[in-house]
Design a protein around this motif. Structure first.
Motif, PDB file in Angstrom:
ATOM      1  N   UNK A  37       0.815  -1.149  -0.035  1.00 14.07           N
ATOM      2  CA  UNK A  37      -0.093  -0.123   0.005  1.00 14.07           C
ATOM      3  C   UNK A  37       0.874   1.201  -0.029  1.00 14.07           C
ATOM      4  N   UNK A  38       0.629   2.035  -1.100  1.00 16.67           N
ATOM      5  CA  UNK A  38       1.401   3.381  -0.999  1.00 16.67           C
ATOM      6  C   UNK A  38       0.506   4.701  -1.066  1.00 16.67           C
ATOM      7  N   UNK A  39       0.725   5.899  -0.451  1.00 17.23           N
ATOM      8  CA  UNK A  39       0.007   6.937  -0.266  1.00 17.23           C
ATOM      9  C   UNK A  39       1.013   8.061  -0.861  1.00 17.23           C
ATOM     10  N   UNK A  40       0.519   8.706  -1.720  1.00 18.44           N
ATOM     11  CA  UNK A  40       1.347   9.726  -2.486  1.00 18.44           C
ATOM     12  C   UNK A  40       0.612  11.156  -2.132  1.00 18.44           C
ATOM     13  N   UNK A  41       1.278  12.014  -2.384  1.00 22.04           N
ATOM     14  CA  UNK A  41       1.003  13.499  -2.289  1.00 22.04           C
ATOM     15  C   UNK A  41       0.785  13.904  -3.703  1.00 22.04           C
ATOM     16  N   UNK A  42      -0.351  14.424  -4.149  1.00 16.16           N
ATOM     17  CA  UNK A  42      -0.563  14.810  -5.522  1.00 16.16           C
ATOM     18  C   UNK A  42       0.001  16.465  -5.563  1.00 16.16           C
ATOM     19  N   UNK A  43       0.338  16.931  -4.602  1.00  8.42           N
ATOM     20  CA  UNK A  43       0.821  18.537  -4.585  1.00  8.42           C
ATOM     21  C   UNK A  43       1.990  18.392  -5.203  1.00  8.42           C
ATOM     22  N   UNK A  44       3.308  17.397  -4.912  1.00  9.47           N
ATOM     23  CA  UNK A  44       4.453  17.533  -5.294  1.00  9.47           C
ATOM     24  C   UNK A  44       5.032  16.104  -5.828  1.00  9.47           C
TER      25      UNK A  44
END
Length: 598
Positions: A80-87
């Motif tokens: 499971x991976x969580x990403x920031x869509x800002x950077x």
């Protein structure tokens, strides 16, 4: 509840096989994923902005938070991976130590849920990655989502069982089998605070019974809405293949579904019916809509991404800003149909192109145009558009209705004869006419009702232009004025003959024609023929070709203004000449005259 038009604005060929597509509700960036370690992000021009490189070898499921800030993904290696869509950076990754299938973020962007083989469900804090709860169903989880603002998780398993899990009590609170007879499968699931949407494939016997009985099985594909107690609310049916995805805009104005039958269907959730079907050449394996609902992206085949612009036909009627000197506003409803839902109705060659050509020239003349083509032009949508214009138009305005498509003349009992225009969902067979006029009123639109609509509209000048068979019956309608108005104005506008080609060209009036010189309130009607069939065409019919040529200035001597009667007389001569008098356009003037600006 509004109807939608659509147009493709871009196509992208992905470098890997795709499993799904989503759209960021914050900025409408499109996110695609599949048989690759990359999650690719493209803008609305379908240019790649960035790529998220995963620990997983391929991405099986993603979810974008409602605020557009975060993306969660799971893949074949169990991470499971969580990403920031800002950077576009990875915030954290977790080895789930299970085969993962699905991931979902709640509506408040606080929690995420993952489901996998063996029935395992785990709940995490989206920001910190802390595990908050764990549940186990009886078999593999194929779909998961949140309801009640993240307080309840809903899951679907491979055995077609739906379960609701409370995060407050860490317990199961509801369980039921989704398919009616236990056969088939759940193709997809989406949930909201007040209902759940299930995409289902079910198996029935030819007479509707269970597969356990005799008879060949029938596959049925449907989308069912259920309440939070599992009760069935309503069903949408129409796909002819497995349903691959469900998408809704933030305001839930409509629902979009994709299918292996090659169609993306858009459903009106208020009227509970299909309003648009986008047919692709290959199966459609995913669909997504933007938060506003005006962008739709889909996956055609395995690797082609298409982006569509959706337009509300009522709010998109913006037209030119150049005002008409005689009218405060000009409104038009333009309808074109060349193929019908009922396959026994013959296809036309130019119905849609005729209507689109008229819409373009009317917009150039300053009209605000509502356009309805093929599946968007149902009986209800046409009547809704007319009602919309009726509400908008005031005493200083002008309105126009144009129709290109099939028409029918019906001879009822006791000498009753009525003309009809046939909308896309007309539900009769033209080869087997029915003499009951009321029968046609169920799915067609009578020309008499169009004239009644015109008489009930506040606008000063109203034009009805029909390019359909038997439209000349408008001249006989009991709702039309029997007395033809004939203007006594001479030299205002007229005709000139080209000496070399013998062609007739209109000489417009150079100055605006005074309304008080041509009568008062006007209802003007022009039809492509009499009580008779009329000609189709390869690009345009003879009738609409003449109409477009004149309004666009090709058959006029300079710009200016012409009366409806001048336009009608020109069209009559033009069509009779093109068809050798086999087709005879008709016109009627009730009151004054509609004035066109060329």
């Amino acid at each position: 509840g509004g109807e939608l038009n659509y147009r493709c604005i871009g196509t992208l060929d992905a470098p890997y096989s795709l499993y799904g597509v989503d759209i960021n509700p914050k900025n409408s960036n499109i996110v695609i994923y599949g048989d690759s370690s990359r999650v690719t992000i493209v803008d609305t021009s379908l240019k790649v902005i960035d790529e998220l490189i995963s620990i997983n070898g391929e991405i099986l499921s993603i979810s974008i938070s409602g605020d557009g800030k975060y993306l969660a993904s799971i893949g074949d290696r169990g991470y499971l991976e969580v990403w920031s869509l800002g950077d576009y950076r990875r915030l954290y990754s977790i080895d789930l130590e299970m085969d993962c299938n699905v991931v979902a973020i709640d509506s408040d962007s606080r929690l995420l849920a993952v489901g996998g083989d063996g029935g395992l469900i785990e709940i995490y804090n989206l920001i910190s990655g802390e595990r908050l709860a764990r549940f186990r169903a009886e078999d593999d989880i194929v779909a998961i989502d949140f309801i009640e603002s993240g307080r309840v998780v809903i899951s679907a398993s491979r055995s077609n069982r739906i379960r609701l899990w409370s995060l407050r009590g860490d317990r199961e609170i509801l369980s039921y089998v989704a398919t009616r007879n236990g056969y088939g499968e759940i193709d997809g699931l989406k949930s909201f605070n007040d209902y759940t949407i299930l995409a289902l494939t079910e198996i029935f016997r030819a007479d509707g019974g269970s597969r356990l009985r005799a008879g060949s099985p029938i596959w049925r594909y449907s989308i069912k809405f259920r309440d939070t107690e599992g009760g069935e609310l309503y069903t949408f049916s129409g796909h002819r293949g497995e349903i691959t995805d469900i998408a809704l805009p933030k305001n839930r104005a409509y629902m979009a579904t994709s299918s292996k039958d090659g169609d993306v269907k858009i459903w009106d959730l208020e009227k509970r019916r299909e309003v648009v079907s986008i047919h692709l050449g290959d199966e459609v394996n995913g669909v997504a809509v933007s938060g506003s609902g005006y962008l739709l992206s889909l996956i055609e085949g395995n690797s082609k991404v298409k982006l569509y612009q959706l337009e509300d036909i009522y709010s998109s009627a913006d037209g030119s800003l150049e005002p008409h000197p005689l009218y405060k506003n000009q409104y038009a409803v333009v309808v074109g149909i060349d193929r019908y839902r009922r396959l026994s109705i013959p296809k036309l060659s130019s119905g849609v192109e005729d209507a689109k050509g008229v819409a373009r020239v009317l917009k150039d003349r300053g009209f605000k145009v509502i356009e309805l083509y093929n599946e968007s032009a149902t009986r209800d949508t046409i009547l809704d558009a007319l009602k919309r214009v009726k509400l908008l138009a005031k005493s200083g305005d002008a309105t126009l209705f144009y129709f290109a498509g099939h028409g029918e003349g019906v001879s009822g009992y006791n000498g009753v004869r009525e003309g009809y225009i046939l909308p896309y969902d007309f539900n009769s067979d033209l080869n087997i006419p029915n003499r009951d006029v009321l029968y046609y009123d169920k799915s067609a639109i009578s020309i008499g009702s169009l004239i009644m609509y015109a008489r009930d509209t506040e606008a000063k000048h109203i034009a009805i232009i029909l390019d359909s068979c038997f439209s000349g019956l408008a001249m006989e309608s009991k709702y039309a004025d029997k007395n033809l108005y004939s203007s006594s104005i001479k030299g205002v506008d007229g005709f000139e003959y080209e000496p070399n080609s013998r062609a007739v060209r209109v000489r417009p009036a150079r100055e605006p024609i005074a309304l008080d010189s041509i009568g008062g309130r006007a209802i003007n009607i022009l039809t492509a023929g009499d009580d008779e069939p009329v000609a189709d065409g390869s690009s345009h019919s003879p009738f609409t070709e003449g109409l477009i040529n004149l309004l666009s200035g090709r058959d006029s001597i300079g710009g200016g203004f012409i009366r409806f009667s001048t336009l009608a007389q020109f069209i009559k001569r033009y069509v009779e000449g093109r068809t050798g008098m086999r087709q005879r356009p008709q016109y009627r003037l009730d009151g004054g005259e509609f004035i066109f600006k060329l």
